[in-house]
Design a protein around this motif. Structure first.
Motif, PDB file in Angstrom:
ATOM      1  N   LEU A  50       0.836  -1.205   0.000  1.00 54.40           N
ATOM      2  CA  LEU A  50       0.000   0.000   0.000  1.00 54.40           C
ATOM      3  C   LEU A  50       0.874   1.260   0.000  1.00 54.40           C
ATOM      4  CD1 LEU A  50      -2.943  -0.832   2.465  1.00 54.40           C
ATOM      5  CD2 LEU A  50      -3.116  -0.444   0.018  1.00 54.40           C
ATOM      6  N   TYR A  51       1.978   1.201   0.737  1.00 60.75           N
ATOM      7  CA  TYR A  51       2.901   2.341   0.763  1.00 60.75           C
ATOM      8  C   TYR A  51       3.523   2.584  -0.610  1.00 60.75           C
ATOM      9  CZ  TYR A  51       3.159   4.063   5.553  1.00 60.75           C
ATOM     10  OH  TYR A  51       2.871   4.696   6.740  1.00 60.75           O
ATOM     11  N   MET A  52       3.734   1.492  -1.358  1.00 61.46           N
ATOM     12  CA  MET A  52       4.339   1.630  -2.684  1.00 61.46           C
ATOM     13  C   MET A  52       3.345   2.202  -3.700  1.00 61.46           C
ATOM     14  SD  MET A  52       7.330   0.831  -2.149  1.00 61.46           S
ATOM     15  CE  MET A  52       8.009   0.286  -0.596  1.00 61.46           C
ATOM     16  N   THR A  53       2.057   1.908  -3.505  1.00 55.34           N
ATOM     17  CA  THR A  53       1.061   2.314  -4.511  1.00 55.34           C
ATOM     18  C   THR A  53       0.325   3.612  -4.166  1.00 55.34           C
ATOM     19  OG1 THR A  53      -0.514   0.829  -3.445  1.00 55.34           O
ATOM     20  CG2 THR A  53       0.624  -0.024  -5.387  1.00 55.34           C
ATOM     21  N   ASN A  54       0.483   4.085  -2.918  1.00 58.27           N
ATOM     22  CA  ASN A  54      -0.196   5.334  -2.531  1.00 58.27           C
ATOM     23  C   ASN A  54       0.823   6.366  -2.071  1.00 58.27           C
ATOM     24  OD1 ASN A  54      -3.268   4.667  -2.461  1.00 58.27           O
ATOM     25  ND2 ASN A  54      -2.278   2.926  -1.480  1.00 58.27           N
ATOM     26  N   SER A  55       0.351   7.617  -1.914  1.00 60.68           N
ATOM     27  CA  SER A  55       1.280   8.657  -1.457  1.00 60.68           C
ATOM     28  C   SER A  55       1.623   8.418   0.005  1.00 60.68           C
ATOM     29  CB  SER A  55       0.662  10.041  -1.650  1.00 60.68           C
ATOM     30  OG  SER A  55       0.113  10.526  -0.461  1.00 60.68           O
ATOM     31  N   ARG A  56       2.883   8.664   0.348  1.00 63.09           N
ATOM     32  CA  ARG A  56       3.362   8.436   1.730  1.00 63.09           C
ATOM     33  C   ARG A  56       2.549   9.269   2.726  1.00 63.09           C
ATOM     34  NH1 ARG A  56       9.052   6.426   2.287  1.00 63.09           N
ATOM     35  NH2 ARG A  56       8.990   4.729   0.802  1.00 63.09           N
ATOM     36  N   LYS A  57       2.272  10.510   2.328  1.00 59.16           N
ATOM     37  CA  LYS A  57       1.549  11.422   3.227  1.00 59.16           C
ATOM     38  C   LYS A  57       0.184  10.839   3.574  1.00 59.16           C
ATOM     39  CE  LYS A  57      -0.206  16.162   3.442  1.00 59.16           C
ATOM     40  NZ  LYS A  57      -1.655  15.910   3.465  1.00 59.16           N
ATOM     41  N   ASP A  58      -0.552  10.406   2.541  1.00 63.64           N
ATOM     42  CA  ASP A  58      -1.893   9.832   2.768  1.00 63.64           C
ATOM     43  C   ASP A  58      -1.801   8.586   3.637  1.00 63.64           C
ATOM     44  OD1 ASP A  58      -2.895  11.814   1.221  1.00 63.64           O
ATOM     45  OD2 ASP A  58      -3.237  10.598  -0.570  1.00 63.64           O
ATOM     46  N   MET A  59      -0.814   7.729   3.346  1.00 69.28           N
ATOM     47  CA  MET A  59      -0.657   6.486   4.100  1.00 69.28           C
ATOM     48  C   MET A  59      -0.307   6.762   5.561  1.00 69.28           C
ATOM     49  SD  MET A  59      -1.377   3.561   2.889  1.00 69.28           S
ATOM     50  CE  MET A  59      -0.561   2.468   4.025  1.00 69.28           C
ATOM     51  N   ASN A  60       0.640   7.672   5.780  1.00 74.67           N
ATOM     52  CA  ASN A  60       1.048   7.998   7.158  1.00 74.67           C
ATOM     53  C   ASN A  60      -0.122   8.538   7.967  1.00 74.67           C
ATOM     54  OD1 ASN A  60       3.701   7.217   6.891  1.00 74.67           O
ATOM     55  ND2 ASN A  60       4.455   9.255   6.387  1.00 74.67           N
ATOM     56  N   GLU A  61      -0.871   9.466   7.348  1.00 74.14           N
ATOM     57  CA  GLU A  61      -1.996  10.075   8.060  1.00 74.14           C
ATOM     58  C   GLU A  61      -3.082   9.048   8.348  1.00 74.14           C
ATOM     59  OE1 GLU A  61      -3.106  13.425   5.671  1.00 74.14           O
ATOM     60  OE2 GLU A  61      -1.413  14.646   6.388  1.00 74.14           O
ATOM     61  N   THR A  62      -3.387   8.203   7.351  1.00 76.47           N
ATOM     62  CA  THR A  62      -4.431   7.184   7.522  1.00 76.47           C
ATOM     63  C   THR A  62      -4.037   6.179   8.592  1.00 76.47           C
ATOM     64  OG1 THR A  62      -4.968   7.430   5.175  1.00 76.47           O
ATOM     65  CG2 THR A  62      -5.836   5.486   6.274  1.00 76.47           C
ATOM     66  N   LEU A  63      -2.807   5.667   8.504  1.00 75.25           N
ATOM     67  CA  LEU A  63      -2.333   4.666   9.464  1.00 75.25           C
ATOM     68  C   LEU A  63      -2.321   5.227  10.892  1.00 75.25           C
ATOM     69  CD1 LEU A  63      -1.088   1.796   9.832  1.00 75.25           C
ATOM     70  CD2 LEU A  63       1.142   2.845   9.575  1.00 75.25           C
ATOM     71  N   THR A  64      -1.804   6.450  11.029  1.00 72.54           N
ATOM     72  CA  THR A  64      -1.734   7.073  12.363  1.00 72.54           C
ATOM     73  C   THR A  64      -3.127   7.255  12.949  1.00 72.54           C
ATOM     74  OG1 THR A  64       0.325   8.211  11.798  1.00 72.54           O
ATOM     75  CG2 THR A  64      -0.933   9.114  13.628  1.00 72.54           C
ATOM     76  N   GLU A  65      -4.050   7.749  12.126  1.00 73.93           N
ATOM     77  CA  GLU A  65      -5.424   7.983  12.607  1.00 73.93           C
ATOM     78  C   GLU A  65      -6.078   6.674  13.065  1.00 73.93           C
ATOM     79  OE1 GLU A  65      -9.755   9.368  10.892  1.00 73.93           O
ATOM     80  OE2 GLU A  65      -7.994   9.786   9.649  1.00 73.93           O
ATOM     81  N   ILE A  66      -5.928   5.614  12.259  1.00 74.54           N
ATOM     82  CA  ILE A  66      -6.566   4.331  12.579  1.00 74.54           C
ATOM     83  C   ILE A  66      -5.938   3.707  13.833  1.00 74.54           C
ATOM     84  CG2 ILE A  66      -6.830   1.936  11.760  1.00 74.54           C
ATOM     85  CD1 ILE A  66      -7.331   3.255   8.941  1.00 74.54           C
ATOM     86  N   LEU A  67      -4.618   3.770  13.932  1.00 78.20           N
ATOM     87  CA  LEU A  67      -3.943   3.206  15.108  1.00 78.20           C
ATOM     88  C   LEU A  67      -4.286   3.982  16.376  1.00 78.20           C
ATOM     89  CD1 LEU A  67      -0.392   2.328  13.737  1.00 78.20           C
ATOM     90  CD2 LEU A  67      -2.126   0.727  14.469  1.00 78.20           C
ATOM     91  N   MET A  68      -4.373   5.289  16.255  1.00 68.91           N
ATOM     92  CA  MET A  68      -4.736   6.109  17.424  1.00 68.91           C
ATOM     93  C   MET A  68      -6.153   5.793  17.888  1.00 68.91           C
ATOM     94  SD  MET A  68      -2.242   8.292  18.353  1.00 68.91           S
ATOM     95  CE  MET A  68      -2.665   9.960  18.761  1.00 68.91           C
ATOM     96  N   ASN A  69      -7.058   5.639  16.930  1.00 61.39           N
ATOM     97  CA  ASN A  69      -8.441   5.295  17.294  1.00 61.39           C
ATOM     98  C   ASN A  69      -8.525   3.923  17.952  1.00 61.39           C
ATOM     99  OD1 ASN A  69      -9.413   7.686  16.323  1.00 61.39           O
ATOM    100  ND2 ASN A  69      -9.958   6.888  14.305  1.00 61.39           N
ATOM    101  N   ALA A  70      -7.667   2.994  17.470  1.00 62.57           N
ATOM    102  CA  ALA A  70      -7.702   1.622  17.996  1.00 62.57           C
ATOM    103  C   ALA A  70      -7.062   1.525  19.375  1.00 62.57           C
ATOM    104  CB  ALA A  70      -6.986   0.689  17.021  1.00 62.57           C
TER     105      ALA A  70
END
Length: 340
Positions: A50-70
Motif C-alpha cells: 500500500l505504501y508503494m502504490t499510494n502517497s506516503r503522506k496519505d498512508m502515514n496520516e491514515t495509518l496514524t489515525e486508525i492506530l490512534m483510534n484503535a
C-alpha cells in the motif's frame, strides 16, 4: 474569482480524492482489525505494498489515525494487542522509511502532552505512554525521549504522574538501565529528592513508597522486586521483528529526538526526517545569533585558506574545521581546537 468551469473541476477533484482516501482508509482498517502475531508477516507485507502504490503522506496520516483510534481508548488496552500494533509500525519504520515511525511518534507525543495538561479521567494517558514505551522497545525511538518524559513527570510529581512513572518504569525500566545507567541513576536520585520534599499527604501514600522501591530495585538490577514484570512477550516479538525487518541493524533507524523537538516540530521543522520541509526557519532570520556564531581559530596562513577555498569549504564553520584539521600537531591538539 474562480470561473465556474474551473470550480467544477476542483470540486470533482476533491470528490475523487475523498473517495480514494475513503477506500484507502477501509483497506488499512481491514488490515489493522485482522492484526495478530501469526499473520503479522502477511499484514506488514500488504501494508508495504500500500505504501508503494499510494502517497506516503496519505498512508502515514491514515495509518496514524486508525492506530490512534484503535489504541487510545478510555479503558486500558491489553498489553499484547498494544505491542502487536506498535510492532507493525516498527516493521514499516525499518522497511519503508523513518517518516512512518516519525509521523506516528509525533502524533502520539503531542496527544500525550495535551492529555497530561488536561484532567482526563480515563486511561488514555497510560495507553499513549504504552505506545511510546513499545516504540522504544522495538527500536523506533531512542532512550533520550523516554528520559525526557520521565524527567517531566518527576518534575510535576502529583498522584497522576506517579502512576505514569510506575507504568513506564515497569515497561522499559531495565532497557533504560542497559542503555544509560547513569541517566537512570540521576533520575532516581531526583525522584527521591522530590518524594522527600513533597507534602506530607503525598509522602504517606503507599504508591510513592512503592515507586521508590521499584526504582531502587531497578538501580540494583533486581527483577524479582518488580511485581508483574515479564520481559518474555517483548523478547518474543523482538525475535519476530528481526525476521521481518529487511535492513541489517535497527539502531541506525532509531529516532534520537527529544521531547522538546517533537512538541515544537511545527515551529522549527523536523530535522529527524531526511528531506522534511521546514517552513519559517527562524534561525536563518536571526541576524544577532549569526554574528556570534563566527568562529575564530587563531591566525591561519593564506595558503591554508586558499586550500580551504579549493576544497569548497563555503561556510565559516567548514573553513574553521578544515583549518583545525590541517594545522593541528596531533589528534589531542585537533580535539581541543575543535571543542573551542
Amino acid at each position: 474569482y474562480v470561473p465556474p468551469q474551473v470550480r467544477k473541476v476542483q470540486n470533482t477533484l476533491d470528490d475523487k480524492k475523498r473517495e480514494e482516501l475513503g477506500r484507502l482508509k477501509k483497506m488499512v482498517n481491514g488490515l489493522i482489525n485482522r492484526l495478530s502475531e501469526p499473520n503479522l508477516a502477511s499484514i506488514s507485507g500488504q501494508m508495504e505494498e500500500l505504501y508503494m502504490t499510494n502517497s506516503r503522506k496519505d498512508m502515514n496520516e491514515t495509518l496514524t489515525e486508525i492506530l490512534m483510534n484503535a489504541c487510545v481508548t478510555a479503558v486500558a488496552m491489553p498489553a499484547r494487542l498494544m505491542m502487536e500494533h506498535v510492532l507493525l509500525v516498527s516493521i514499516l519504520h525499518h522497511n519503508v522509511g523513518v517518516e512512518v515511525g516519525a509521523h506516528f511518534l509525533e502524533a502520539v507525543v503531542k496527544k500525550f502532552d495535551e492529555l497530561c495538561r488536561s484532567d482526563a479521567e480515563g486511561k488514555e494517558c497510560e495507553n499513549l505512554l504504552a505506545l511510546i514505551a513499545h516504540l522504544y522497545n522495538f527500536h523506533v525511538v531512542h532512550s533520550l525521549l523516554i528520559f525526557d518524559i520521565l524527567k517531566k513527570l518527576v518534575g510535576m510529581f502529583t498522584e497522576k504522574e506517579i502512576e505514569l512513572i510506575l507504568f513506564l518504569l515497569k515497561n522499559v525500566g531495565f532497557s533504560l538501565r542497559k542503555d544509560d545507567a547513569l541517566a537512570l541513576k540521576e533520575l532516581i536520585t531526583e525522584a527521591q529528592r522530590k518524594a522527600n520534599t513533597a507534602d506530607k499527604k503525598l509522602q504517606d501514600q503507599a504508591r510513592v513508597r512503592f515507586m521508590l522501591e521499584t526504582m531502587l530495585a531497578l538501580r540494583n538490577n533486581d527483577m524479582r522486586k518488580i511485581p508483574g514484570y515479564d520481559p518474555e512477550p517483548v523478547e518474543k516479538l523482538r525475535k519476530l521483528q528481526r525476521t521481518l525487518v529487511h535492513s541489517s541493524s535497527g539502531k541506525e533507524t532509531q529516532l534520537r529526538v527529544s521531547l522538546e523537538s517533537l512538541l515544537s516540530a511545527d515551529q522549527v521543522g523536523r530535522w529527524w526526517i531526511v528531506g522534511s520541509s521546514w517552513s519559517g526557519a527562524p534561525m536563518i532570520q536571526d541576524k544577532t545569533s549569526k554574528t556570534q556564531q563566527k568562529l575564530h581559530v587563531g591566525k591561519v596562513s593564506s595558503k591554508i585558506m586558499e586550500l580551504a577555498r579549493k576544497q569548497r569549504m563555503n561556510t565559516d564553520i567548514r573553513r574553521s574545521i578544515f583549518c583545525v584539521l590541517m594545522t593541528s600537531e596531533d589528534f589531542m591538539d585537533a580535539f581541543e581546537k575543535l571543542l573551542k
